[in-house]
Design an enzyme around this catalytic site. Structure first.
Site, PDB file in Angstrom:
ATOM      1  N   PHE A 144       8.518  -7.243  22.104  1.00  0.00           N
ATOM      2  CA  PHE A 144       9.249  -6.047  21.673  1.00  0.00           C
ATOM      3  C   PHE A 144      10.711  -6.212  22.062  1.00  0.00           C
ATOM      4  CE2 PHE A 144      11.008  -1.785  22.029  1.00  0.00           C
ATOM      5  CZ  PHE A 144      10.629  -1.252  20.810  1.00  0.00           C
ATOM      6  N   ASP A 229      15.455 -11.667  27.083  1.00  0.00           N
ATOM      7  CA  ASP A 229      15.510 -10.209  27.013  1.00  0.00           C
ATOM      8  C   ASP A 229      14.951  -9.674  28.324  1.00  0.00           C
ATOM      9  OD1 ASP A 229      14.898  -7.543  26.702  1.00  0.00           O
ATOM     10  OD2 ASP A 229      14.281  -7.727  24.602  1.00  0.00           O
ATOM     11  N   LYS A 258      17.859  -0.327  30.060  1.00  0.00           N
ATOM     12  CA  LYS A 258      16.901   0.402  30.901  1.00  0.00           C
ATOM     13  C   LYS A 258      17.414   0.704  32.319  1.00  0.00           C
ATOM     14  CE  LYS A 258      12.648  -0.475  28.351  1.00  0.00           C
ATOM     15  NZ  LYS A 258      12.203   0.855  27.996  1.00  0.00           N
TER      16      LYS A 258
HETATM   17  N1  PLP Z   1      13.669  -5.117  24.782  1.00  0.00           N
HETATM   18  C1  PLP Z   1      12.674  -4.816  25.633  1.00  0.00           C
HETATM   19  C2  PLP Z   1      12.020  -5.914  26.419  1.00  0.00           C
HETATM   20  C3  PLP Z   1      12.242  -3.501  25.768  1.00  0.00           C
HETATM   21  O1  PLP Z   1      11.241  -3.212  26.607  1.00  0.00           O
HETATM   22  C4  PLP Z   1      12.885  -2.495  25.020  1.00  0.00           C
HETATM   23  C5  PLP Z   1      12.438  -1.101  25.109  1.00  0.00           C
HETATM   24  O2  PLP Z   1      11.345  -0.803  25.490  1.00  0.00           O
HETATM   25  C6  PLP Z   1      13.918  -2.854  24.160  1.00  0.00           C
HETATM   26  C7  PLP Z   1      14.290  -4.180  24.064  1.00  0.00           C
HETATM   27  C8  PLP Z   1      14.633  -1.817  23.341  1.00  0.00           C
HETATM   28  O3  PLP Z   1      15.395  -1.016  24.172  1.00  0.00           O
HETATM   29  P1  PLP Z   1      15.927   0.394  23.651  1.00  0.00           P
HETATM   30  O4  PLP Z   1      14.739   1.274  23.475  1.00  0.00           O
HETATM   31  O5  PLP Z   1      16.873   0.850  24.731  1.00  0.00           O
HETATM   32  O6  PLP Z   1      16.635   0.152  22.355  1.00  0.00           O
END
Ligand code: PLP
Length: 405
Positions: A144, A229, A258
């Protein structure tokens, strides 16, 4: 204020005023303090999800409140047309904890771009990879990376992607953790491999030992970037500042959000070495990116984690919680996975939503991240006593989903 009086009232207002993309939540939360929150009916809960791994220092942490209050009373926003000293300070602090800080006589070995969310950080990372002249990107099934069109193109979850196709061309998804699959697909056309060190939304699934190291080696051989990420795993979530530090690899790009803003919307991209120089003036931007108020919160988060040795606390408490769950020996629990305070409790049956509901009735907020997995991502300041309270309550929550109960 909306004048919402109760959980039910909150649901009714939400349903009529907000789009249905999240469905209608059951609880209306109105207040938080540390790792505790209260709903609109006055009930208290231990918040073991922390706004989905966001509230690193919990709710209303005095350092965050003080830093943001001072900053917003001084200057809350200035745009990126002027030097923003708070953003500069936070960028330097991030480079420092990533091991890229300036050493005597030399500049830092990387540069930072601030954005407002995780998806936006990954969008920027994608644009950085385009500056290589290559367009093929490798990401993982189950991963994700966010919901905006570029980030969604990286996300390896068909149910989230399919309603919005066609997405960005050139993204190839391979099984997570499979070194041979990675070797087979990365070639001289590959701009980048994008990985989460632990699949967060994908069910708290850690990369197998050696995977990140292999990814580093394979990308290096092909002249491709390794983009990690760390939006969910970064900022001390796993007991180190960044999960890549445990694996002993240095990526080319790190995306963050986050926990970084301690509850304020803040994301960042760290470009390591020359990768940090690829975006030229005019090639990217965000009006709110690196707002002084958000960066003040970020600095308070980093300083408090360092001052209070929260990395050590997270590592120790995470181990205790995992051991405590294993020791329960509950027949429904098949295992515990994750690292630090990003914990997945795996179940032998697809009853995670019912377990989460039962935990909620007992005063604990947890997340059914998959039909057969519960995710815990509590504030990093969670105490041992609070964790023990949860371990005491967990068997009853698990029992309540078994046949006959
Ligand atoms: N990348 C990872 C690993 C995530 O866990 C998330 C959100 O859960 C995102 C990207 C996307 O972040 P946002 O919801 O702040 O756009």
């Amino acid at each position: 204020m909306s004048g919402i009086q109760s959980n039910l009232d909150g649901q009714a207002h939400w349903r009529s005023a907000l789009m249905d993309n999240y469905g209608t939540p059951g609880l209306t939360l109105v207040r938080g303090e540390g790792a505790r929150v209260w709903d609109a009916d006055g009930r208290e809960y231990l918040d073991l999800l922390g706004g989905i791994a966001v509230n690193a220092l919990g709710h209303a942490h005095p350092e965050v409140v003080r830093a943001v209050t001072e900053q917003i009373s001084t200057m809350g926003h200035i745009s990126n047309l002027y030097v923003n000293p708070v953003a500069v300070e936070l960028a330097e602090a991030l480079l420092e904890i990533a091991g890229l800080g300036a050493t005597a006589g030399s500049e830092a070995n990387g540069r930072v771009l601030f954005v407002n969310s995780g998806a936006e950080a990954n969008e920027a990372a994608l644009k950085i990879t385009r500056r290589t002249g290559r367009t093929k990107i490798i990401a993982c099934e189950g991963a994700f990376h966010g919901r905006t069109m570029g980030a969604l193109s990286l996300t390896g979850q068909p149910s989230k992607r399919e309603p919005f196709e066609p997405l960005l061309p050139g993204v190839v998804h391979i099984p997570f953790g499979d070194i041979d699959a990675l070797k087979a697909v990365v070639d001289s056309d590959t701009a980048a491999v994008v990985l989460e060190p632990i699949l967060g939304e994908g069910g708290v699934i850690p990369a197998p030992d050696g995977y990140l190291q292999a990814a580093r080696e394979i990308t290096k051989q092909a002249g491709a970037m390794l983009v990690l990420d760390e939006i969910q795993t970064g900022i001390a979530r796993t007991g180190v500042w960044f999960a890549f530090q445990r694996a002993g690899v240095m990526p080319d790009v790190i995306t963050l959000a986050k926990g970084l803003g301690g509850g304020l919307p803040l994301g960042a991209v760290i470009g390591v070495g020359e990768t940090g120089d690829l975006l030229e003036p005019g090639q990217h931007g965000a009006t709110f990116g690196g707002s002084p108020a958000g960066c003040a919160a970020g600095l308070a988060v980093l300083r408090t984690i360092a001052r209070d040795n929260l990395n050590d606390h997270v590592a120790a408490l995470g181990k205790d919680i995992a051991a405590g769950i294993e020791e329960l020996g509950h027949p429904l629990v098949s295992g515990v996975r994750g690292a630090g305070l990003l914990i997945g409790i795996t179940l032998r049956d697809t009853v995670a939503p019912a377990v989460a509901k039962a935990a909620e009735r007992a005063g604990y907020l947890v997340n059914p991240v998959a039909p057969d997995a519960i995710r815990l991502a509590p504030p990093l300041i969670l105490s041992h006593e609070q964790a023990e309270g949860f371990l005491d309550a967990l068997p009853t929550a698990l029992d309540s989903t078994q046949k006959g109960n």
